[in-house]
Scaffold this active site. Sequence first.
Site, mmCIF file in Angstrom:
data_model
loop_
_atom_site.group_PDB
_atom_site.id
_atom_site.type_symbol
_atom_site.label_atom_id
_atom_site.label_comp_id
_atom_site.label_asym_id
_atom_site.label_seq_id
_atom_site.Cartn_x
_atom_site.Cartn_y
_atom_site.Cartn_z
ATOM 1 N N GLU A 105 -5.941 -63.119 73.032
ATOM 2 C CA GLU A 105 -4.803 -62.341 72.538
ATOM 3 C C GLU A 105 -3.647 -63.229 72.087
ATOM 4 O O GLU A 105 -3.406 -64.293 72.659
ATOM 5 C CB GLU A 105 -4.308 -61.405 73.649
ATOM 6 C CG GLU A 105 -5.409 -60.479 74.137
ATOM 7 C CD GLU A 105 -4.941 -59.424 75.131
ATOM 8 O OE1 GLU A 105 -5.713 -58.507 75.396
ATOM 9 O OE2 GLU A 105 -3.812 -59.516 75.629
ATOM 10 N N CYS A 119 3.385 -65.789 70.202
ATOM 11 C CA CYS A 119 2.915 -66.315 71.483
ATOM 12 C C CYS A 119 1.392 -66.442 71.375
ATOM 13 O O CYS A 119 0.716 -65.464 71.066
ATOM 14 C CB CYS A 119 3.328 -65.299 72.554
ATOM 15 S SG CYS A 119 2.655 -65.632 74.158
ATOM 16 N N CYS A 126 -8.337 -68.275 82.393
ATOM 17 C CA CYS A 126 -7.523 -69.348 82.949
ATOM 18 C C CYS A 126 -8.040 -69.687 84.338
ATOM 19 O O CYS A 126 -8.439 -68.805 85.093
ATOM 20 C CB CYS A 126 -6.061 -68.902 83.023
ATOM 21 S SG CYS A 126 -4.930 -70.239 83.504
ATOM 22 N N CYS A 130 -2.932 -67.785 89.186
ATOM 23 C CA CYS A 130 -1.628 -67.437 89.754
ATOM 24 C C CYS A 130 -1.673 -65.970 90.205
ATOM 25 O O CYS A 130 -2.240 -65.115 89.500
ATOM 26 C CB CYS A 130 -0.523 -67.630 88.714
ATOM 27 S SG CYS A 130 -0.414 -69.342 88.143
ATOM 28 N N CYS A 133 -0.495 -63.081 87.742
ATOM 29 C CA CYS A 133 -0.903 -63.108 86.325
ATOM 30 C C CYS A 133 -2.258 -62.446 86.091
ATOM 31 O O CYS A 133 -3.241 -62.770 86.759
ATOM 32 C CB CYS A 133 -0.945 -64.572 85.858
ATOM 33 S SG CYS A 133 -1.516 -64.755 84.163
ATOM 34 N N SER A 231 6.671 -73.270 84.390
ATOM 35 C CA SER A 231 6.655 -72.031 85.187
ATOM 36 C C SER A 231 6.846 -72.437 86.639
ATOM 37 O O SER A 231 5.884 -72.803 87.309
ATOM 38 C CB SER A 231 5.330 -71.306 84.987
ATOM 39 O OG SER A 231 5.190 -70.953 83.632
ATOM 40 N N CYS A 348 4.309 -61.134 79.053
ATOM 41 C CA CYS A 348 3.796 -62.297 79.788
ATOM 42 C C CYS A 348 2.959 -61.862 80.970
ATOM 43 O O CYS A 348 3.360 -60.989 81.735
ATOM 44 C CB CYS A 348 4.947 -63.122 80.361
ATOM 45 S SG CYS A 348 5.815 -64.053 79.145
HETATM 46 N N1 SAH Z 1 -0.248 -71.216 81.798
HETATM 47 C C1 SAH Z 1 1.031 -71.336 81.190
HETATM 48 C C2 SAH Z 1 1.253 -70.411 80.002
HETATM 49 C C3 SAH Z 1 0.792 -68.988 80.130
HETATM 50 S S1 SAH Z 1 1.729 -67.902 81.141
HETATM 51 C C4 SAH Z 1 2.125 -71.148 82.222
HETATM 52 O O1 SAH Z 1 1.819 -70.754 83.340
HETATM 53 O O2 SAH Z 1 3.274 -71.421 81.944
HETATM 54 C C5 SAH Z 1 3.249 -67.725 80.314
HETATM 55 C C6 SAH Z 1 4.384 -67.300 81.244
HETATM 56 O O3 SAH Z 1 4.203 -65.959 81.728
HETATM 57 C C7 SAH Z 1 4.497 -68.166 82.473
HETATM 58 O O4 SAH Z 1 5.842 -68.488 82.732
HETATM 59 C C8 SAH Z 1 3.946 -67.259 83.555
HETATM 60 O O5 SAH Z 1 4.348 -67.641 84.811
HETATM 61 C C9 SAH Z 1 4.470 -65.922 83.117
HETATM 62 N N2 SAH Z 1 3.802 -64.784 83.734
HETATM 63 C C10 SAH Z 1 2.529 -64.710 84.146
HETATM 64 N N3 SAH Z 1 2.278 -63.492 84.670
HETATM 65 C C11 SAH Z 1 3.406 -62.779 84.558
HETATM 66 C C12 SAH Z 1 3.768 -61.437 84.897
HETATM 67 N N4 SAH Z 1 2.885 -60.590 85.431
HETATM 68 N N5 SAH Z 1 5.026 -61.040 84.625
HETATM 69 C C13 SAH Z 1 5.906 -61.883 84.036
HETATM 70 N N6 SAH Z 1 5.624 -63.145 83.691
HETATM 71 C C14 SAH Z 1 4.394 -63.595 83.950
#
Ligand code: SAH
Length: 358
Positions: A105, A119, A126, A130, A133, A231, A348
């Site tokens: 996406e 984006c 991944c 996390c 996520c 992050s 995100c």
């Molecule tokens: N792997 C990279 C880029 C992808 S995530 C990273 O972690 O930075 C992009 C951003 O979205 C990151 O800051 C991540 O922490 C945030 N993110 C992930 N899940 C989220 C959620 N459920 N709500 C808000 N932000 C989220």
Amino acid sequence: MNKRSAYAGLFFYNPFMISIYDTDALEELRRRNAVQPHRMKLFRTALFKKGMGWDEAVATLPEGARADFSSHVEFEVLELAERHDSEIDGASKLIFKTTDEHLIESVILRPATGRTSLCISSQVGCACDCSFCATGKMGFTRNLTTDEILDQVTQAGRIVKPEGRSIRNVVFMGMGEPLLNLGNLFPALEFLRATPFFNYAGSRLMVSTVGIPPAMVRFTEQFSDVQLALSLHSARQEVRERLMPQARTYSLNMLRESLLDASRNGKVMIEYLMLAGVNDGEADLCALEDYLCDIPVHINIIPFNEYAGCNLQGTPEAERRAFADRLKAAGYDTTLRYSLGADISAACGQLVQHRGRG
Ligand code: SAH
């Protein structure tokens, strides 16, 4: 600069076809057809800077070369499978299908300021897992190739062109961890920056990472002008480990070194997602202030975007605002962010391969 990416040979490489991102092979094709360099420049500008379609771009070439280019150049590596446009804000989610049938996406963001951003994804799934996520729940399938990374930008450029827009910023905040795919990320960044191709200033590109110190060092060395986002989400080791398993391998102490190093090239963006009762208390605020002291950063306080099956809750807006105000009062550049694209699950952390998940 050969842009043929590592995976291409594995599954879908057709020896008779040249990728539009394979600069060496394109040069060979140019010579074979005796296309003058300035005509080639018009062709590249049409494709990468003006968001034109194939027919329009090929029309910029001399007539005698058009057939050879059309039969040998592979224009798209991704197929646009679905497009969802938000009804509440200017976001569009693009779901692309790879040649080996995976879905990834990208999200076009059209904020009220008029600056269109894109984006993009760097991996199918991944490995970081996390806890907040949605992409992490899919597990890791494979890295995206350089061509697949770039094709998201090319296709989005064509989508926004009829609206009189162009993609102003590209952020690697879609699916995947870009710094775990350096082999394809770096050539993609070079192509995005290169004057004859997309010609993005480094300040318009941003790579976001969970924090992989050895990769951050390499990134900082090679792309000192490209923006880096970290992050962070917690400056307390035990809390961060609970949220982000990668933190067990790379501690906050290790991360601080590479953060300091990266910030010599300009402010690093710190992403801080606020989760109720997890990282939004007094102790969390103090730890954050201590951790970031003397590092030039810009802190983004971001709301939690829920997704089906998650059991975490975001911190209410008033408390997020108070947290941000305290950081500002302590002298940190801080922005309270709002999500775009929530109604189409494009915010995100909501990007996930929905189909074929059994
Ligand atoms: N792997 C990279 C880029 C992808 S995530 C990273 O972690 O930075 C992009 C951003 O979205 C990151 O800051 C991540 O922490 C945030 N993110 C992930 N899940 C989220 C959620 N459920 N709500 C808000 N932000 C989220």
